[in-house]
Enzyme design. Structure first.
Site, short mmCIF file in Angstrom:
data_model
loop_
_atom_site.label_atom_id
_atom_site.label_comp_id
_atom_site.label_asym_id
_atom_site.label_seq_id
_atom_site.Cartn_x
_atom_site.Cartn_y
_atom_site.Cartn_z
N ASN A 1 6.41 -5.59 1.46
CA ASN A 1 7.58 -5.15 1.41
C ASN A 1 8.72 -4.58 2.19
O ASN A 1 8.45 -3.98 2.44
CB ASN A 1 6.80 -4.28 0.13
CG ASN A 1 7.98 -3.27 -0.28
OD1 ASN A 1 8.74 -3.44 -0.51
ND2 ASN A 1 7.69 -1.84 -0.90
N LYS B 1 11.33 -3.34 1.66
CA LYS B 1 11.51 -2.03 0.97
C LYS B 1 13.29 -2.16 2.09
O LYS B 1 14.00 -3.38 1.59
CB LYS B 1 11.33 -1.00 2.05
CG LYS B 1 9.74 -0.88 1.26
CD LYS B 1 9.17 0.47 2.17
CE LYS B 1 8.00 0.57 1.38
NZ LYS B 1 7.17 1.80 1.51
N HIS C 1 6.88 0.69 -7.42
CA HIS C 1 6.55 1.17 -7.05
C HIS C 1 6.74 2.68 -6.66
O HIS C 1 7.60 3.35 -7.58
CB HIS C 1 7.50 0.80 -5.54
CG HIS C 1 6.90 1.04 -3.98
ND1 HIS C 1 6.96 2.17 -3.99
CD2 HIS C 1 5.99 0.01 -2.94
CE1 HIS C 1 6.46 2.32 -2.17
NE2 HIS C 1 6.66 0.98 -2.24
N GLU D 1 7.58 4.49 -5.22
CA GLU D 1 9.03 4.85 -4.24
C GLU D 1 10.00 5.12 -5.11
O GLU D 1 11.33 5.39 -5.93
CB GLU D 1 9.72 4.35 -2.86
CG GLU D 1 9.32 4.89 -1.84
CD GLU D 1 9.27 3.59 -0.91
OE1 GLU D 1 9.55 2.98 -0.88
OE2 GLU D 1 8.41 3.66 0.10
N GLU E 1 -1.69 2.37 -4.00
CA GLU E 1 -1.27 2.65 -3.40
C GLU E 1 -0.94 4.55 -3.13
O GLU E 1 -0.10 5.41 -4.22
CB GLU E 1 0.73 2.72 -3.07
CG GLU E 1 -0.33 1.21 -3.26
CD GLU E 1 2.43 0.46 -2.30
OE1 GLU E 1 1.57 -0.47 -1.20
OE2 GLU E 1 2.61 0.72 -2.82
N GLY F 1 3.63 5.59 4.69
CA GLY F 1 5.02 5.57 5.64
C GLY F 1 4.14 6.70 6.31
O GLY F 1 5.20 7.16 7.22
N SER G 1 0.15 2.81 4.57
CA SER G 1 -0.42 2.51 6.05
C SER G 1 -1.27 1.37 6.48
O SER G 1 -1.92 1.81 7.54
CB SER G 1 -0.76 4.04 6.58
OG SER G 1 0.03 4.85 6.21
P1 PGA Z 1 3.39 1.54 4.45
O1 PGA Z 1 4.13 1.31 2.64
O2 PGA Z 1 2.58 0.73 4.82
O3 PGA Z 1 4.54 1.62 4.93
O4 PGA Z 1 2.69 2.54 4.05
C1 PGA Z 1 3.20 0.61 1.50
C2 PGA Z 1 3.83 0.31 0.62
O5 PGA Z 1 5.14 1.37 0.23
O6 PGA Z 1 3.95 -0.57 0.00
#
Ligand code: PGA
Length: 253
Positions: free
Chosen positions: A9, A11, A96, A98, A168, A174, A214
């Site tokens: 992803n 983003k 997601h 976010e 997740e 992140g 992560s």
């Molecule tokens: P990340 O994000 O690997 O940067 O932690 C995962 C995600 O948001 O799908």
């Protein structure tokens, strides 16, 4: 047998030029790979990245990071399912964290999107996961259960062959913190149990559950070694070929 599914992803990163460069590197390095792989560039780069994938007959799937809940009409700023299919998208990431936490997307909105995408033949990665305070107050499973059950409400079992679930934990996204493989496996087992209770044992055994938060070359192997972890949804480490390629090829590390 569940298919291993590794997804990137991107983003809100990458101009069209940068996206093409990364897509080319991935296509070249991953031609022989038999796993299911998806990359989700930003909307502005979908069309061009699709051309890169098509040129080389790559089996990397094109993903989108979100989708509007309506088929068409006066919805300024939204992208429809038809538009995504038109540029060659076959999988869409919905719910997601976010979208849930920064843009306040509620479960019923996510459910409308999931239904629409599946009914039009797009595959869906539905993301679920608890925040740190929810985990610390011992309600992680309740939160995941609510998000999952509300997210797939009103959807018949036969439509769910197009569904992947991504667990997740929000506190791991992140942040560099990963759930331990044991904790992630436990939650994945819990999710599988919910699918069995609501639908059937067959579906619960066949559904792919990705872990996200992560994921990097250094931890992917231990996560993937767990019975209930069938893939990864990768954010930060999917932005560079040098980190995404070893994640996809974790079995060769
Ligand atoms: P990340 O994000 O690997 O940067 O932690 C995962 C995600 O948001 O799908």
């Amino acid at each position: 047998m569940r298919k291993i599914f590794i997804a990137g992803n991107w983003k809100m990163h990458k101009t069209v030029g940068e996206a093409v460069e990364l897509a080319r590197e991935l296509v070249t390095a991953l031609t022989e790979e038999k796993k299911k792989i998806m990359i989700a560039p930003p909307f502005t780069a979908l069309n061009t990245v699709k051309e890169v994938l098509a040129e080389s007959n790559s089996n990397i799937l094109l993903g989108a990071q979100n989708m509007g809940p309506e088929e068409e009409g006066a919805h300024t700023g939204e992208i429809s399912v038809k538009m995504l299919k038109d540029v060659g998208v076959s999988v869409v990431i919905l719910g997601h964290s976010e979208r849930r936490h920064i843009y306040n997307e509620p479960d019923d909105l996510i459910n409308r999107k999931v239904k629409l995408a599946l009914s039009k033949g797009l595959e869906v990665i539905l993301c679920v996961g608890e925040t740190l305070s929810e985990r610390e107050s011992g309600i992680a499973e309740n939160v995941v259960e609510n998000q999952l059950i509300r997210g797939i409400e009103g959807i018949a079992e036969k439509q769910l062959s197009g569904l992947t679930i991504a667990y997740e934990p929000v506190w791991a996204i992140g942040t560099g913190k990963t759930a331990t493989p044991e904790d992630a496996d436990k939650m994945h087992g819990f999710i599988r149990g919910l699918i069995e209770k609501k639908y059937s044992k067959k579906l619960s055994e066949n559904i792919t559950i990705q872990y996200g938060g992560s994921v990097k070359p250094g931890n992917v192997k231990d996560l993937m070694a767990k019975d209930n972890i069938d893939g990864a949804l990768v954010g930060g480490a999917s932005l560079k070929a040098e980190t995404f390629i070893p994640i996809v090829r974790y079995d060769k590390l």
